[in-house]
Write a protein that holds these residues in place. Structure first.
Motif, PDB file in Angstrom:
ATOM      1  N   GLU A  34       0.824  -1.195   0.000  1.00 33.20           N
ATOM      2  CA  GLU A  34       0.000   0.000   0.000  1.00 33.20           C
ATOM      3  C   GLU A  34       0.865   1.255   0.000  1.00 33.20           C
ATOM      4  O   GLU A  34       1.799   1.366   0.804  1.00 33.20           O
ATOM      5  N   ASP A  35       0.576   2.155  -0.928  1.00 31.37           N
ATOM      6  CA  ASP A  35       1.302   3.425  -1.076  1.00 31.37           C
ATOM      7  C   ASP A  35       2.792   3.229  -1.311  1.00 31.37           C
ATOM      8  O   ASP A  35       3.598   4.118  -1.028  1.00 31.37           O
ATOM      9  N   CYS A  66       5.292   4.407  -8.441  1.00 29.61           N
ATOM     10  CA  CYS A  66       4.897   5.820  -8.512  1.00 29.61           C
ATOM     11  C   CYS A  66       5.398   6.510  -9.772  1.00 29.61           C
ATOM     12  O   CYS A  66       4.888   7.556 -10.158  1.00 29.61           O
ATOM     13  N   GLY A  67       6.423   5.949 -10.414  1.00 27.43           N
ATOM     14  CA  GLY A  67       6.969   6.533 -11.626  1.00 27.43           C
ATOM     15  C   GLY A  67       7.997   7.628 -11.402  1.00 27.43           C
ATOM     16  O   GLY A  67       8.477   8.231 -12.348  1.00 27.43           O
ATOM     17  N   LYS A  80       7.336   8.167  -1.060  1.00 26.97           N
ATOM     18  CA  LYS A  80       6.972   8.770   0.229  1.00 26.97           C
ATOM     19  C   LYS A  80       6.925  10.293   0.121  1.00 26.97           C
ATOM     20  O   LYS A  80       5.944  10.924   0.534  1.00 26.97           O
ATOM     21  N   ALA A  81       7.969  10.896  -0.422  1.00 28.87           N
ATOM     22  CA  ALA A  81       8.019  12.358  -0.566  1.00 28.87           C
ATOM     23  C   ALA A  81       6.995  12.861  -1.586  1.00 28.87           C
ATOM     24  O   ALA A  81       6.481  13.973  -1.462  1.00 28.87           O
ATOM     25  N   ALA A  82       6.685  12.035  -2.573  1.00 25.43           N
ATOM     26  CA  ALA A  82       5.748  12.434  -3.631  1.00 25.43           C
ATOM     27  C   ALA A  82       4.292  12.297  -3.201  1.00 25.43           C
ATOM     28  O   ALA A  82       3.397  12.765  -3.897  1.00 25.43           O
ATOM     29  N   GLY A  83       4.058  11.630  -2.072  1.00 22.41           N
ATOM     30  CA  GLY A  83       2.688  11.429  -1.616  1.00 22.41           C
ATOM     31  C   GLY A  83       1.924  10.411  -2.447  1.00 22.41           C
ATOM     32  O   GLY A  83       0.706  10.472  -2.554  1.00 22.41           O
ATOM     33  N   PHE A  84       2.646   9.453  -3.036  1.00 27.50           N
ATOM     34  CA  PHE A  84       2.021   8.418  -3.867  1.00 27.50           C
ATOM     35  C   PHE A  84       1.019   7.614  -3.050  1.00 27.50           C
ATOM     36  O   PHE A  84       1.281   7.231  -1.919  1.00 27.50           O
TER      37      PHE A  84
END
Length: 97
Positions: A34-35, A66-67, A80-84
């Protein structure tokens, strides 16, 4: 128990079982977190669409979902930093090809 592999890389949430008895079947598991990334454990071959083998270097790897990873196809934690956000469960119906 069937072995599940991604049917096509752009949609990593779609899986297709391989038939037992197929000599290409490798003992591996793919777990979507998840995420986070897809974790592949076991005996697998990672390759580009043109068939070039990508050396994973270990029996467990995390693949980017997340790409945004700087080391694609591997995960570098940028999600994590991208808020995926992505579920660990299947979100689309299987294809009926």
């Amino acid at each position: 128990m069937p072995v599940w592999l991604p049917e096509d890389l752009p949609d990593k949430r779609t899986f297709q079982p391989l038939r037992s008895g197929n000599p290409a079947v490798m003992a591996s598991t793919i777990t979507p977190y998840e995420d986070g990334p897809l974790i592949i454990r076991g005996d697998f071959t990672l390759q580009t669409p043109d068939g070039t083998v990508i050396d994973a270097g270990r029996p467990t790897v995390a693949l980017c979902r997340c790409g945004r990873s700087a080391i694609k196809p591997f995960c570098d934690g940028t999600h994590k930093a991208a808020g995926f956000r992505a579920s660990a469960n299947r979100e689309t119906a299987p294809r009926s090809d």
